[in-house]
Design an enzyme around this catalytic site. Structure first.
Site, mmCIF file in Angstrom:
data_model
loop_
_atom_site.group_PDB
_atom_site.id
_atom_site.type_symbol
_atom_site.label_atom_id
_atom_site.label_comp_id
_atom_site.label_asym_id
_atom_site.label_seq_id
_atom_site.Cartn_x
_atom_site.Cartn_y
_atom_site.Cartn_z
ATOM 1 N N GLY A 1 -26.171 24.788 36.732
ATOM 2 C CA GLY A 1 -26.266 25.468 35.253
ATOM 3 C C GLY A 1 -26.618 24.525 34.261
ATOM 4 N N ASP B 1 -30.947 26.160 25.165
ATOM 5 C CA ASP B 1 -30.743 25.088 26.056
ATOM 6 C C ASP B 1 -32.045 24.289 26.023
ATOM 7 O OD1 ASP B 1 -32.392 27.323 26.709
ATOM 8 O OD2 ASP B 1 -31.984 27.524 28.960
HETATM 9 O O1 PMV Z 1 -26.108 30.052 32.274
HETATM 10 P P1 PMV Z 1 -26.558 29.078 31.513
HETATM 11 O O2 PMV Z 1 -26.098 27.766 31.258
HETATM 12 O O3 PMV Z 1 -28.155 28.824 31.295
HETATM 13 O O4 PMV Z 1 -26.440 29.693 29.828
HETATM 14 C C1 PMV Z 1 -26.800 30.969 29.434
HETATM 15 C C2 PMV Z 1 -26.234 31.515 28.110
HETATM 16 C C3 PMV Z 1 -26.746 32.678 27.679
HETATM 17 O O5 PMV Z 1 -26.174 32.831 26.282
HETATM 18 C C4 PMV Z 1 -26.309 33.784 28.335
HETATM 19 C C5 PMV Z 1 -28.412 32.714 27.616
HETATM 20 C C6 PMV Z 1 -29.128 32.320 26.807
HETATM 21 O O6 PMV Z 1 -29.924 32.165 26.964
HETATM 22 O O7 PMV Z 1 -28.647 31.879 25.456
#
Ligand code: PMV
Length: 316
Positions: free
Chosen positions: A105, A152
């Site tokens: 993740g 991200d």
């Molecule tokens: O699961 P990850 O590490 O990609 O994090 C997702 C975070 C969320 O806030 C749930 C989704 C987003 O795009 O911000």
């Protein structure tokens, strides 16, 4: 041949809330994804991505609009968006390489999208600011994934630790040093499924969920000052509060809770899940890494050594 690399990320505060127009704080980690890219003389696009078992996946430029397998979807979406926006085209050789498993993740899809677009801008000699790179990368990711805040992508581009608001409405660099221990639950979580689950809850009980997100916003806003001051005690408290809210939202799991409480018993400043929840990783804030690592391992977690606040996208 151009080679570009970009870091993976960990959310420190504000996951889920950031999908609903609130801020989050995210840090770039020293596990990088890289993309090598070059023009070809013919009209073929050939993709190699060994970490997801893709070997010489080949199609022509005219087939860019077709549906492609999930393992190459982010690369093809990046190329299609670039060709459409800048009115260029060429056959391409693209190969990806990852220093981290997509199961943690850490954001391999967004990092690969950013790398592909940065490499394309270099190969076609098209100048792109970081914000332009963010906008086109975000569009390429949304075309595939439909949902997500883009945090991200921003982390992959800007690196360091940043305060980020949905869709890049705010991207503010903070100071860098956040000593974290990462415990992986061994369970792969699907971010899109979790985002949709929260959406379901939002539709059922808007008032309660909005209230949770407002509190998360307050936490991220307060955390900015403490990140800058490197006040670990205050940050730890905020992490614990944030975790309580994530539990209330229903995205924590028994395994995450176990690792979090084991680390707290070992004396860390604070701990919480990081990312969408449902599995993946937890993070613990501590200067006594070894002690926390042992406790997390004893509770069944796998330690992933990371450095935080690392450099964003770069040409190798
Ligand atoms: O699961 P990850 O590490 O990609 O994090 C997702 C975070 C969320 O806030 C749930 C989704 C987003 O795009 O911000």
């Amino acid at each position: 041949m151009i080679k570009v690399s970009a870091p993976g990320k960990l959310v420190i505060f504000g996951e889920h809330a950031v999908v609903y127009n609130r801020p989050c704080i995210v840090t770039a980690v020293n596990h990088r994804m890289s993309v090598s890219l070059d023009k070809r003389k013919d009209d073929k696009i050939v993709i190699n991505a060994p970490e997801v078992d893709v070997k010489n996946y080949t199609f022509t430029i005219n087939e860019l609009k077709k549906d492609h397998p999930r393992q190459v979807a982010f690369v093809t979406s990046a190329i299609r968006n670039f060709f459409e926006k800048y009115k260029v085209k060429s056959g391409l050789d693209v190969s990806t390489k990852s220093e981290f498993s997509s199961k943690f993740g850490f954001g391999s899809s967004s990092a690969v999208t950013v790398c592909t677009l940065k490499a394309l801008s270099e190969v076609f000699k098209i100048k792109m600011s970081n914000k332009e790179l963010f906008d086109i990368s975000y569009k390429a990711v949304l075309d595939v994934q439909k949902v997500g805040s883009g945090f991200d992508i921003a982390s992959s581009i800007y690196g360091g630790t940043i305060y980020f608001v949905t869709g890049g409405k705010a991207i503010k660099p903070l100071s860098k040093n956040i000593p974290l221990v990462i415990g992986y639950t061994g369970i792969k979580a699907d971010t899109v499924t979790l985002i949709n689950m929260v959406k379901g809850k939002m539709n059922e009980n808007k008032e309660e969920i909005e209230e949770i997100f407002d509190k998360m916003k307050e936490i991220s806003d307060k955390a900015v000052e403490f990140v800058e001051k490197e006040d670990l005690i205050a940050l730890g408290k905020l992490m614990n509060e944030n975790q309580k809210l994530l539990s209330k939202l229903g995205v924590s799991t028994k395994e995450l809770d176990n690792l979090i409480s084991a680390s707290l018993k070992a004396g860390v400043y604070g701990a919480k899940l990081s990312g969408a929840g449902g599995g993946d990783c937890m993070i613990a804030l501590t200067n006594q890494k070894e002690k926390a690592e042992k406790a997390i391992q004893k509770a069944g977690g796998i330690i992933i050594p990371v450095e935080t606040g690392v450099e964003g996208v770069r040409i190798e």
